[in-house]
Design a protein around this motif. Structure first.
Motif, PDB file in Angstrom:
ATOM      1  N   LYS A  90      33.300  28.401  24.183  1.00 43.08           N
ATOM      2  CA  LYS A  90      32.247  27.415  24.423  1.00 43.08           C
ATOM      3  C   LYS A  90      31.144  28.029  25.285  1.00 43.08           C
ATOM      4  O   LYS A  90      29.958  27.806  25.058  1.00 43.08           O
ATOM      5  CB  LYS A  90      32.830  26.171  25.097  1.00 43.08           C
ATOM      6  N   ASP A  91      31.549  28.799  26.295  1.00 47.00           N
ATOM      7  CA  ASP A  91      30.595  29.480  27.169  1.00 47.00           C
ATOM      8  C   ASP A  91      30.959  30.967  27.200  1.00 47.00           C
ATOM      9  O   ASP A  91      31.854  31.378  27.943  1.00 47.00           O
ATOM     10  CB  ASP A  91      30.642  28.895  28.577  1.00 47.00           C
ATOM     11  N   PRO A  92      30.290  31.779  26.384  1.00 48.99           N
ATOM     12  CA  PRO A  92      30.689  33.174  26.243  1.00 48.99           C
ATOM     13  C   PRO A  92      30.084  34.119  27.286  1.00 48.99           C
ATOM     14  O   PRO A  92      29.822  35.290  26.992  1.00 48.99           O
ATOM     15  CB  PRO A  92      30.168  33.514  24.841  1.00 48.99           C
ATOM     16  N   TYR A  93      29.865  33.634  28.491  1.00 55.08           N
ATOM     17  CA  TYR A  93      29.294  34.451  29.555  1.00 55.08           C
ATOM     18  C   TYR A  93      30.190  34.399  30.795  1.00 55.08           C
ATOM     19  O   TYR A  93      30.943  33.448  30.996  1.00 55.08           O
ATOM     20  CB  TYR A  93      27.888  33.971  29.917  1.00 55.08           C
ATOM     21  N   GLY A  94      30.108  35.428  31.611  1.00 56.88           N
ATOM     22  CA  GLY A  94      30.847  35.459  32.874  1.00 56.88           C
ATOM     23  C   GLY A  94      32.351  35.431  32.714  1.00 56.88           C
ATOM     24  O   GLY A  94      33.068  35.000  33.616  1.00 56.88           O
ATOM     25  N   TYR A  95      32.856  35.913  31.581  1.00 53.24           N
ATOM     26  CA  TYR A  95      34.286  35.762  31.291  1.00 53.24           C
ATOM     27  C   TYR A  95      35.147  36.908  31.803  1.00 53.24           C
ATOM     28  O   TYR A  95      36.374  36.771  31.919  1.00 53.24           O
ATOM     29  CB  TYR A  95      34.506  35.609  29.781  1.00 53.24           C
ATOM     30  N   ARG A  96      34.561  38.035  32.111  1.00 56.10           N
ATOM     31  CA  ARG A  96      35.384  39.193  32.481  1.00 56.10           C
ATOM     32  C   ARG A  96      36.031  38.993  33.850  1.00 56.10           C
ATOM     33  O   ARG A  96      35.343  38.734  34.841  1.00 56.10           O
ATOM     34  CB  ARG A  96      34.553  40.473  32.508  1.00 56.10           C
ATOM     35  N   ASN A  97      37.360  39.133  33.911  1.00 54.13           N
ATOM     36  CA  ASN A  97      38.041  39.062  35.200  1.00 54.13           C
ATOM     37  C   ASN A  97      38.397  40.456  35.716  1.00 54.13           C
ATOM     38  O   ASN A  97      39.125  40.597  36.701  1.00 54.13           O
ATOM     39  CB  ASN A  97      39.287  38.169  35.136  1.00 54.13           C
ATOM     40  N   LYS A  98      37.869  41.476  35.031  1.00 50.91           N
ATOM     41  CA  LYS A  98      38.034  42.870  35.467  1.00 50.91           C
ATOM     42  C   LYS A  98      36.683  43.566  35.337  1.00 50.91           C
ATOM     43  O   LYS A  98      36.082  43.563  34.274  1.00 50.91           O
ATOM     44  CB  LYS A  98      39.085  43.580  34.616  1.00 50.91           C
ATOM     45  N   VAL A  99      36.218  44.151  36.435  1.00 52.06           N
ATOM     46  CA  VAL A  99      34.910  44.798  36.466  1.00 52.06           C
ATOM     47  C   VAL A  99      35.075  46.204  37.043  1.00 52.06           C
ATOM     48  O   VAL A  99      35.730  46.381  38.076  1.00 52.06           O
ATOM     49  CB  VAL A  99      33.906  43.995  37.328  1.00 52.06           C
ATOM     50  N   ILE A 100      34.491  47.201  36.377  1.00 57.14           N
ATOM     51  CA  ILE A 100      34.500  48.579  36.875  1.00 57.14           C
ATOM     52  C   ILE A 100      33.061  49.068  36.947  1.00 57.14           C
ATOM     53  O   ILE A 100      32.332  48.997  35.954  1.00 57.14           O
ATOM     54  CB  ILE A 100      35.320  49.518  35.966  1.00 57.14           C
ATOM     55  N   VAL A 101      32.657  49.558  38.100  1.00 60.94           N
ATOM     56  CA  VAL A 101      31.315  50.115  38.247  1.00 60.94           C
ATOM     57  C   VAL A 101      31.390  51.494  38.879  1.00 60.94           C
ATOM     58  O   VAL A 101      32.359  51.840  39.568  1.00 60.94           O
ATOM     59  CB  VAL A 101      30.396  49.208  39.103  1.00 60.94           C
ATOM     60  N   ALA A 102      30.337  52.279  38.623  1.00 63.33           N
ATOM     61  CA  ALA A 102      30.174  53.584  39.252  1.00 63.33           C
ATOM     62  C   ALA A 102      28.918  53.538  40.115  1.00 63.33           C
ATOM     63  O   ALA A 102      28.155  52.570  40.079  1.00 63.33           O
ATOM     64  CB  ALA A 102      30.075  54.668  38.188  1.00 63.33           C
ATOM     65  N   PHE A 103      28.684  54.595  40.881  1.00 60.01           N
ATOM     66  CA  PHE A 103      27.538  54.651  41.790  1.00 60.01           C
ATOM     67  C   PHE A 103      26.794  55.970  41.614  1.00 60.01           C
ATOM     68  O   PHE A 103      27.395  57.000  41.286  1.00 60.01           O
ATOM     69  CB  PHE A 103      28.011  54.528  43.249  1.00 60.01           C
ATOM     70  N   ASN A 104      25.481  55.919  41.844  1.00 57.17           N
ATOM     71  CA  ASN A 104      24.723  57.165  41.869  1.00 57.17           C
ATOM     72  C   ASN A 104      24.470  57.567  43.319  1.00 57.17           C
ATOM     73  O   ASN A 104      24.867  56.865  44.260  1.00 57.17           O
ATOM     74  CB  ASN A 104      23.418  57.046  41.075  1.00 57.17           C
TER      75      ASN A 104
END
Length: 376
Positions: free
Chosen positions: A48-62
């Motif tokens: 119904k709302d296909p946004y904000g669904y990820r409960n796992k986030v991986i980021v890198a940094f510069n």
């Protein structure tokens, strides 16, 4: 909604298209893929709302302490402020972490020179519990100023239940290392899925889309009979579907080769007070081959292999055990199609494919198929 880095990131093929368009593209792809089997492909189950669904986030940094996602087919960081697939608090936590890294002069790892500390930050969120687990991935086993860092982060975001330092010295693209130190909390969070409680650590396999996972598991288990004597849950991870499916079975055996996942599975078993399930640390194929040689009895089999699918040895052994039902959950429909064709040669037939959109805006589809023996 519009993503400004979609072309550079490449992670979401349909993010700037209407959601209905992406669902139709996936429906067409599944119809074409499974056409050789002449089985019914049901319409994909979307959100119904296909946004904000990820409960796992991986980021890198510069080197400028900007956080972001990797550019497609590269390790160049594409900075962003808010990803449409992340919940707002997750990105706010990451923004604060970037600020603290810069404030405390924490060095960023340089992949070319193999120098520096911070390689990634991994965030896990309990969709129901609202708990957060922060994992700092570093090449350095010592995190100077970690006490001040943790105090400042938790003070701003009290939903953070634990902060872990993961040490990864390998010169590979693998995100997590094997060694971890708990900097704050217990080293894990808990969440609720299908009315059961599960422990989630940084290494745990846990579906990234909670609501769609519940929909998929509910549908998948509804395809099995209400009473099962012996149920095998192969590639079981931390035991989610086996524990949920234990409501239908007198005995459940979960098989998983990752020892940390088995440890979490046994913890989940105790937390939910389910005594008629046991977890074995073994390769799924090896277990099935040994079970076939011993002529073990199994009434139903659940398999949820990695994207690469199962193995011919697993399929041959499964068929020789002759369970009445085989429930195949897949995150790689192409390899599932390959495996279904081999199962068919061993006398197992399927009549329906149920696709689920667990990864909205991407090209990925999760599928559920129930097989039974021709003679049943």
């Amino acid at each position: 909604m519009n993503c400004t880095i979609a072309k550079k990131c490449g992670g979401c093929a349909y993010i700037n298209n209407p959601y209905a368009y992406s669902l139709e593209k996936k429906n067409q792809a599944m119809q074409k893929l499974f056409a050789p089997l002449h089985i019914k492909v049901h319409p994909i189950v979307g959100m119904k709302d296909p946004y904000g669904y990820r409960n796992k986030v991986i980021v890198a940094f510069n080197k400028n302490y900007e956080y972001g996602l990797y550019e497609e087919n590269s390790h160049r960081v594409i900075p962003y402020t808010h990803c449409l697939l992340h919940d707002e608090e997750s990105d706010a936590i990451i923004q604060k972490i970037a600020f603290l890294f810069k404030k405390y002069h924490v060095s960023i790892y340089d992949e070319k020179r193999h120098r520096g500390d911070i390689r990634h930050v991994l965030l896990r969120r309990g969709a129901v519990s609202k708990q957060y687990l922060v994992t700092i991935v570093s090449a350095n086993p010592v995190f100077k100023g970690s006490k001040n860092f943790c105090n400042s982060l938790v003070k701003t975001f009290p939903h953070i239940q634990s902060i872990v330092l993961n040490i990864n010295k390998r010169q590979t693209s693998i995100v997590l290392g094997q060694e971890e130190k708990v900097l704050y909390g217990k080293g894990y969070i808990v969440d609720t899925l299908c009315n059961l409680t599960f422990k989630i650590s940084s290494q745990s396999f846990y579906q990234i889309n909670h609501d769609q996972c519940e929909a998929l598991y509910t549908k998948a288990l509804s395809l099995l009979p209400d009473t099962i004597d012996t149920l095998y849950d192969t590639y079981c991870g931390i035991g989610t579907i086996g524990l949920i499916g234990s409501r239908k079975a007198k005995q459940v055996i979960g098989i998983e080769r990752n020892k940390d996942a088995i440890k979490d599975a046994n913890t989940n078993k105790k937390m939910n007070k389910i005594n008629h399930i046991s977890f074995l640390c073994d390769d799924a194929t090896d277990f099935m081959v040994k079970a076939a040689r011993s002529h073990e009895h199994v009434d139903a089999l659940i398999m949820d292999p990695p994207r690469s699918g199962s193995t011919s040895a697993f399929i041959k052994a499964a068929a020789s055990l002759s369970p009445q039902y085989i429930l195949y959950i897949s995150c790689g429909p192409e390899t599932q199609m390959r495996d279904l064709q081999l199962f068919k040669k061993y006398g197992y037939v399927s009549h329906d494919v149920y696709p689920f959109d667990l990864f909205p805006h991407t090209k990925h589809v999760e599928t559920v198929v129930l097989m039974s023996r021709k003679d049943k």
